[in-house]
Scaffold this active site. Structure first.
Site, short mmCIF file in Angstrom:
data_model
loop_
_atom_site.label_atom_id
_atom_site.label_comp_id
_atom_site.label_asym_id
_atom_site.label_seq_id
_atom_site.Cartn_x
_atom_site.Cartn_y
_atom_site.Cartn_z
N ARG A 52 -22.08 26.81 -1.31
CA ARG A 52 -22.96 25.68 -0.21
C ARG A 52 -23.91 25.12 -1.11
O ARG A 52 -24.68 25.84 -1.81
CB ARG A 52 -23.51 26.53 0.90
CG ARG A 52 -22.35 27.35 1.59
CD ARG A 52 -21.70 26.17 2.70
NE ARG A 52 -20.80 27.28 3.41
CZ ARG A 52 -20.83 27.39 4.72
NH1 ARG A 52 -22.04 27.19 5.20
NH2 ARG A 52 -20.00 27.99 5.34
N SER A 94 -9.80 25.27 9.51
CA SER A 94 -11.15 24.83 9.10
C SER A 94 -11.03 23.40 8.34
O SER A 94 -9.71 22.95 8.12
CB SER A 94 -11.83 25.74 8.30
OG SER A 94 -11.01 25.81 6.95
N CYS A 95 -12.40 23.04 8.30
CA CYS A 95 -12.51 21.57 7.67
C CYS A 95 -11.67 21.76 6.04
O CYS A 95 -11.10 20.82 5.76
CB CYS A 95 -13.69 21.16 7.53
SG CYS A 95 -14.74 22.13 6.84
N THR A 96 -12.03 22.76 5.59
CA THR A 96 -11.67 22.95 3.90
C THR A 96 -10.05 23.30 4.15
O THR A 96 -9.37 22.65 2.91
CB THR A 96 -12.42 24.12 3.35
OG1 THR A 96 -13.75 24.02 3.28
CG2 THR A 96 -11.93 24.46 2.00
N ARG A 151 -23.25 29.45 29.27
CA ARG A 151 -22.95 30.07 28.02
C ARG A 151 -21.55 31.16 28.18
O ARG A 151 -20.90 31.14 27.04
CB ARG A 151 -23.99 31.00 27.12
CG ARG A 151 -25.16 30.42 27.04
CD ARG A 151 -26.30 31.24 26.23
NE ARG A 151 -27.51 30.13 26.10
CZ ARG A 151 -27.45 29.71 24.90
NH1 ARG A 151 -26.70 29.67 24.05
NH2 ARG A 151 -28.69 28.98 24.63
N THR A 193 -24.28 24.06 6.41
CA THR A 193 -24.01 23.98 7.62
C THR A 193 -25.12 24.69 8.51
O THR A 193 -25.97 25.19 7.95
CB THR A 193 -22.61 24.55 7.95
OG1 THR A 193 -22.70 25.91 7.76
CG2 THR A 193 -21.52 23.90 6.97
N ARG A 223 -26.56 33.63 2.44
CA ARG A 223 -26.70 32.44 3.49
C ARG A 223 -28.02 32.65 4.33
O ARG A 223 -28.51 31.83 4.66
CB ARG A 223 -25.73 32.49 4.52
CG ARG A 223 -24.23 32.20 4.02
CD ARG A 223 -23.46 31.85 5.06
NE ARG A 223 -21.94 32.10 4.85
CZ ARG A 223 -20.77 31.59 5.48
NH1 ARG A 223 -21.00 30.92 6.56
NH2 ARG A 223 -19.74 31.77 4.95
N ARG A 269 -22.46 19.65 16.01
CA ARG A 269 -21.97 18.68 15.21
C ARG A 269 -20.53 18.16 15.14
O ARG A 269 -20.22 16.78 15.37
CB ARG A 269 -22.06 19.27 13.43
CG ARG A 269 -23.28 19.88 13.13
CD ARG A 269 -24.33 18.57 13.11
NE ARG A 269 -23.86 17.30 12.27
CZ ARG A 269 -24.16 16.04 12.57
NH1 ARG A 269 -25.11 15.80 13.60
NH2 ARG A 269 -23.50 15.05 12.02
N ILE A 270 -19.46 19.20 15.48
CA ILE A 270 -18.16 18.69 15.72
C ILE A 270 -17.97 18.16 17.05
O ILE A 270 -17.14 17.21 17.15
CB ILE A 270 -17.18 19.85 15.36
CG1 ILE A 270 -17.30 20.44 13.92
CG2 ILE A 270 -15.66 19.61 15.48
CD1 ILE A 270 -17.14 19.53 12.92
#
Length: 405
Positions: free
Chosen positions: A303, A221-223, A149, A252, A267, A80-81
């Site tokens: 979430r 982080s985004c937050t 990896r 997410t 989660r 995503r990012i």
């Protein structure tokens, strides 16, 4: 017993005659809200427009320097990012960054397809296609795709990589991220909270303190990127004594589509069916970029079943007596000055979908600002946890380039 006083911000307040925050690349007038159109085709057209326009007006203006060294950049992890970052970078004009490589284990066909077609962003307005078995072309620019990896095995020395955008969420400590250095890269920018002694920078808050001596850094982080800018304003103007925050956060990829095993039992539950309380280090992490707030903030995350856009609910006790309109005016002043492109203020009664693909780190919802008594302040701020965050990753990478020696 005296009754407590309570103030709520009046939504009619305007800043410089504008009823809506300035989203980079979009119209300013509240009479032409860019998100008022309802069809998905219109939204995808908007994303295309924003992506193309952000180069001229998006991003943190302080980081733009005309004669910066153009860094050779690799993206490690094309999720995503990683893909949002590439779109944001592609929309910048005269960027000091040159993305030449991607490490992705899914192969070139998948990488090019997921870059072109995105369920949240819509169709990328660029000619994207695979090039053989080891490259993708974006508007004619060929980007090499490798697959390993273990970062220590990547061909960064051979490719002359200056900066790695570490987007896997896995290699977040010095040992893990340091494998890119071992492989020949000169610097690493982690798109997640770093662990250990890795320096953390939030654009608009403390990124001016970055020096070329830092070889591995974190963009937080985004937050934290949403929270820190307006917390900085609150602390400077009113003095924060203590507080808590809750982020109502879109689900997410770390969560489960259906109930399945996870180290976090909450989660482990189906992301699209539940409100999932979980932990977040965002509030405590603010102290990494604003040391005076160490031990003063804490919080949790909820979430929720939305794919993108999140909202922070902050409640703080302040030392200076105030009222809601004064708090909002402090935000407006900073948004118009030192936090231009980072913080904005919205006076319209909007919902989460209206903030998709906003370039700023946080948008204060002025009509929801409250003050209880004269020292308990509640602030609500929206943020696009993918696009807005990725814009800051590009900005921080620009700062790295501008300070290259």
């Amino acid at each position: 017993m005296a009754s407590a006083t309570f103030s709520v911000a009046k939504p009619a307040i305007k800043a410089n005659g504008k009823g809506f925050s300035e989203f980079s690349g979009l119209r300013n007038s509240s009479r032409h809200l860019p998100f008022s159109r309802k069809s998905s085709d219109d939204f995808h057209s908007l994303v295309t427009f924003q992506t193309n326009a952000v180069g001229s007006s998006g991003g943190h203006k302080k980081s733009l320097v005309v004669e910066a060294k153009q860094l050779k950049v690799a993206i490690n992890g094309f999720g995503r990012i990683g893909r949002n970052f590439l779109r944001c970078w592609h929309g910048r004009k005269d960027s000091p960054l040159d993305v030449i490589a991607i490490n992705d284990t899914g192969g070139v066909k998948q990488a090019s397809h997921l870059l072109k077609y995105d369920s949240t962003l819509g169709i990328f307005d660029a000619d994207v296609k695979p090039v053989g078995t080891d490259g993708i072309s974006v508007d004619g620019k060929v980007i090499k795709v490798v697959s390993d990896r273990n970062p220590a095995n990547l061909p960064w020395k051979e490719l002359g990589i200056d900066l790695v955008i570490e987007g896997t969420g896995v290699f977040v400590d010095r040992e893990g991220a340091g494998r890119h250095i071992t492989a020949g890269a000169k610097k690493v920018l982690i798109t997640a909270p770093g662990k250990g002694d890795i320096p953390t920078y939030v654009v608009g808050v403390n990124a001016d303190a970055y020096t070329h001596a830092d070889d591995i850094i974190s963009n937080a982080s985004c937050t934290t990127n949403c929270l820190a800018p307006f917390v900085k304003v609150l602390d400077q103007k009113f003095g924060i004594i203590k507080g808590t925050m809750t982020t109502t956060h879109s689900y997410t990829g770390d969560q489960r589509l259906l109930d399945a095993s996870h180290r976090d039992l909450r989660r482990a539950r189906a992301a699209a069916l539940n409100i999932v309380p979980t932990s977040t280090g965002a509030a405590k992490a603010v102290a990494l970029v604003l040391p005076t707030l160490k031990g003063k903030l804490n919080g949790i995350a909820l979430r929720v079943p939305t794919p993108n856009v999140s909202v922070v609910d902050l409640v703080v006790q302040v030392s200076k007596k105030t009222f809601a309109e004064e708090v909002n005016e402090a935000f407006r002043e900073s948004a118009a000055k030192e936090l231009t492109g980072i913080l904005s203020v919205c006076d319209e009664p909007l919902v989460s979908v209206d903030f998709r693909c906003t370039d700023v780190s946080s948008t204060v919802d002025s009509s929801l600002t409250m003050v209880m008594g004269d020292d308990l302040v509640k602030v609500i701020a929206w943020y696009d946890n993918e696009w807005g965050y990725s814009q800051r990753v590009v900005d921080l990478a620009d700062i790295v380039a501008n300070n290259w020696k």
